[in-house]
Design a protein around this motif. Structure first.
Motif, PDB file in Angstrom:
ATOM      1  N   MET A   1       0.822  -1.183   0.000  1.00  0.00           N
ATOM      2  CA  MET A   1       0.000   0.000   0.000  1.00  0.00           C
ATOM      3  C   MET A   1       0.877   1.262   0.000  1.00  0.00           C
ATOM      4  O   MET A   1       0.601   2.193  -0.734  1.00  0.00           O
ATOM      5  CB  MET A   1      -0.916  -0.052   1.231  1.00  0.00           C
ATOM      6  CG  MET A   1      -1.886   1.064   1.282  1.00  0.00           C
ATOM      7  SD  MET A   1      -3.097   0.828   0.000  1.00  0.00           S
ATOM      8  CE  MET A   1      -4.187   2.115   0.313  1.00  0.00           C
ATOM      9  N   TYR A   2       1.911   1.252   0.841  1.00  0.00           N
ATOM     10  CA  TYR A   2       2.805   2.398   0.930  1.00  0.00           C
ATOM     11  C   TYR A   2       3.452   2.682  -0.422  1.00  0.00           C
ATOM     12  O   TYR A   2       3.511   3.832  -0.863  1.00  0.00           O
ATOM     13  CB  TYR A   2       3.880   2.131   1.998  1.00  0.00           C
ATOM     14  CG  TYR A   2       4.913   3.233   2.094  1.00  0.00           C
ATOM     15  CD1 TYR A   2       4.668   4.372   2.852  1.00  0.00           C
ATOM     16  CD2 TYR A   2       6.138   3.135   1.426  1.00  0.00           C
ATOM     17  CE1 TYR A   2       5.614   5.381   2.937  1.00  0.00           C
ATOM     18  CE2 TYR A   2       7.081   4.135   1.509  1.00  0.00           C
ATOM     19  CZ  TYR A   2       6.811   5.261   2.266  1.00  0.00           C
ATOM     20  OH  TYR A   2       7.735   6.259   2.342  1.00  0.00           O
ATOM     21  N   SER A   3       3.911   1.631  -1.082  1.00  0.00           N
ATOM     22  CA  SER A   3       4.573   1.798  -2.378  1.00  0.00           C
ATOM     23  C   SER A   3       3.617   2.398  -3.412  1.00  0.00           C
ATOM     24  O   SER A   3       4.001   3.265  -4.198  1.00  0.00           O
ATOM     25  CB  SER A   3       5.092   0.455  -2.897  1.00  0.00           C
ATOM     26  OG  SER A   3       6.032  -0.055  -1.998  1.00  0.00           O
ATOM     27  N   LYS A   7       3.959   6.101  -5.207  1.00  0.00           N
ATOM     28  CA  LYS A   7       4.049   6.236  -6.664  1.00  0.00           C
ATOM     29  C   LYS A   7       2.935   7.121  -7.216  1.00  0.00           C
ATOM     30  O   LYS A   7       3.173   7.989  -8.065  1.00  0.00           O
ATOM     31  CB  LYS A   7       3.993   4.847  -7.301  1.00  0.00           C
ATOM     32  CG  LYS A   7       4.171   4.867  -8.794  1.00  0.00           C
ATOM     33  CD  LYS A   7       4.235   3.453  -9.335  1.00  0.00           C
ATOM     34  CE  LYS A   7       4.485   3.469 -10.837  1.00  0.00           C
ATOM     35  NZ  LYS A   7       4.556   2.111 -11.389  1.00  0.00           N
ATOM     36  N   TYR A   8       1.690   6.940  -6.743  1.00  0.00           N
ATOM     37  CA  TYR A   8       0.541   7.593  -7.370  1.00  0.00           C
ATOM     38  C   TYR A   8      -0.018   8.797  -6.620  1.00  0.00           C
ATOM     39  O   TYR A   8      -0.734   9.604  -7.204  1.00  0.00           O
ATOM     40  CB  TYR A   8      -0.580   6.568  -7.599  1.00  0.00           C
ATOM     41  CG  TYR A   8      -0.182   5.496  -8.581  1.00  0.00           C
ATOM     42  CD1 TYR A   8      -0.090   5.795  -9.944  1.00  0.00           C
ATOM     43  CD2 TYR A   8       0.137   4.219  -8.162  1.00  0.00           C
ATOM     44  CE1 TYR A   8       0.296   4.821 -10.843  1.00  0.00           C
ATOM     45  CE2 TYR A   8       0.522   3.246  -9.063  1.00  0.00           C
ATOM     46  CZ  TYR A   8       0.596   3.552 -10.400  1.00  0.00           C
ATOM     47  OH  TYR A   8       0.980   2.589 -11.296  1.00  0.00           O
ATOM     48  N   ASP A   9       0.269   8.915  -5.322  1.00  0.00           N
ATOM     49  CA  ASP A   9      -0.272  10.061  -4.593  1.00  0.00           C
ATOM     50  C   ASP A   9       0.719  10.484  -3.505  1.00  0.00           C
ATOM     51  O   ASP A   9       0.399  10.528  -2.322  1.00  0.00           O
ATOM     52  CB  ASP A   9      -1.625   9.690  -3.979  1.00  0.00           C
ATOM     53  CG  ASP A   9      -2.458  10.922  -3.643  1.00  0.00           C
ATOM     54  OD1 ASP A   9      -1.934  12.048  -3.771  1.00  0.00           O
ATOM     55  OD2 ASP A   9      -3.624  10.748  -3.249  1.00  0.00           O
ATOM     56  N   LYS A  14       2.799  12.473   1.912  1.00  0.00           N
ATOM     57  CA  LYS A  14       3.626  13.392   2.690  1.00  0.00           C
ATOM     58  C   LYS A  14       2.814  14.087   3.777  1.00  0.00           C
ATOM     59  O   LYS A  14       3.302  14.328   4.876  1.00  0.00           O
ATOM     60  CB  LYS A  14       4.262  14.440   1.790  1.00  0.00           C
ATOM     61  CG  LYS A  14       5.410  13.941   0.977  1.00  0.00           C
ATOM     62  CD  LYS A  14       5.967  15.053   0.101  1.00  0.00           C
ATOM     63  CE  LYS A  14       6.979  14.499  -0.879  1.00  0.00           C
ATOM     64  NZ  LYS A  14       7.410  15.522  -1.846  1.00  0.00           N
ATOM     65  N   GLN A  15       1.587  14.431   3.465  1.00  0.00           N
ATOM     66  CA  GLN A  15       0.748  15.157   4.426  1.00  0.00           C
ATOM     67  C   GLN A  15       0.165  14.250   5.516  1.00  0.00           C
ATOM     68  O   GLN A  15      -0.062  14.700   6.632  1.00  0.00           O
ATOM     69  CB  GLN A  15      -0.411  15.853   3.694  1.00  0.00           C
ATOM     70  CG  GLN A  15       0.034  16.971   2.794  1.00  0.00           C
ATOM     71  CD  GLN A  15      -1.093  17.508   1.932  1.00  0.00           C
ATOM     72  OE1 GLN A  15      -2.214  17.027   1.989  1.00  0.00           O
ATOM     73  NE2 GLN A  15      -0.786  18.507   1.119  1.00  0.00           N
TER      74      GLN A  15
END
Length: 154
Positions: A1-3, A7-9, A14-15
């Protein structure tokens, strides 16, 4: 999920992503060394009295339940390190200790002390007994036995 999020959002990640901050508790190695030394002495004493087990960093650590870090952190434990290193056994020393205990056991049972009885009782393979044959002979002489092993037997 993290990856996928990275990649996409990546902006959302970051927020909203929070890293778990680990707190490292400093170790007082001098205190740990002082606490560990009596425990190590007790374990080594038990190992010498009970069923023979070779005295090594690993066996001491496993008996204390700390085998994972004891030998890795030995430099931070000067008192414990000095004591353990004075008690460590080479393979030959371990086999000699097993032979001495086997001689006592055979005497207790009233059995004849032969090379094969010694090997069986001590649990030392004959190929190792060849290496310590002089010590076996010396130990038997000290006990008053004049059993002579031929080179073919050893």
């Amino acid at each position: 999920m993290y990856s996928w999020l990275k990649k996409y959002d990546s902006e959302w990640l970051k927020q909203n992503y929070r890293r778990v901050k680990t707190v490292v508790n400093p170790v007082d190695w001098n205190k740990r060394d002082a606490e560990l030394l009596p425990l190590v002495r007790e374990v080594v004493s038990e190992m010498k009295e009970g069923k023979p087990k070779r005295i090594t960093w690993t066996t001491i650590g496993s008996k204390l339940g700390i085998s994972g870090w004891l030998s890795k952190r030995k430099e931070k434990l000067p008192l414990t390190k000095a004591y353990i290193e004075s008690e460590l056994e080479s393979l030959e020393e371990y086999h000699i200790r097993k032979i001495k205990l086997a001689i006592e056991e055979l005497e207790r049972q009233g059995k004849e002390i032969t090379l094969w009885n010694l090997a069986e009782t001590a649990g030392v393979k004959p190929r190792y007994m060849k290496v310590i044959s002089k010590e076996i002979r010396d130990t038997l002489r000290e006990k008053g036995y004049n059993y002579i092993f031929s080179n073919k037997q050893l």
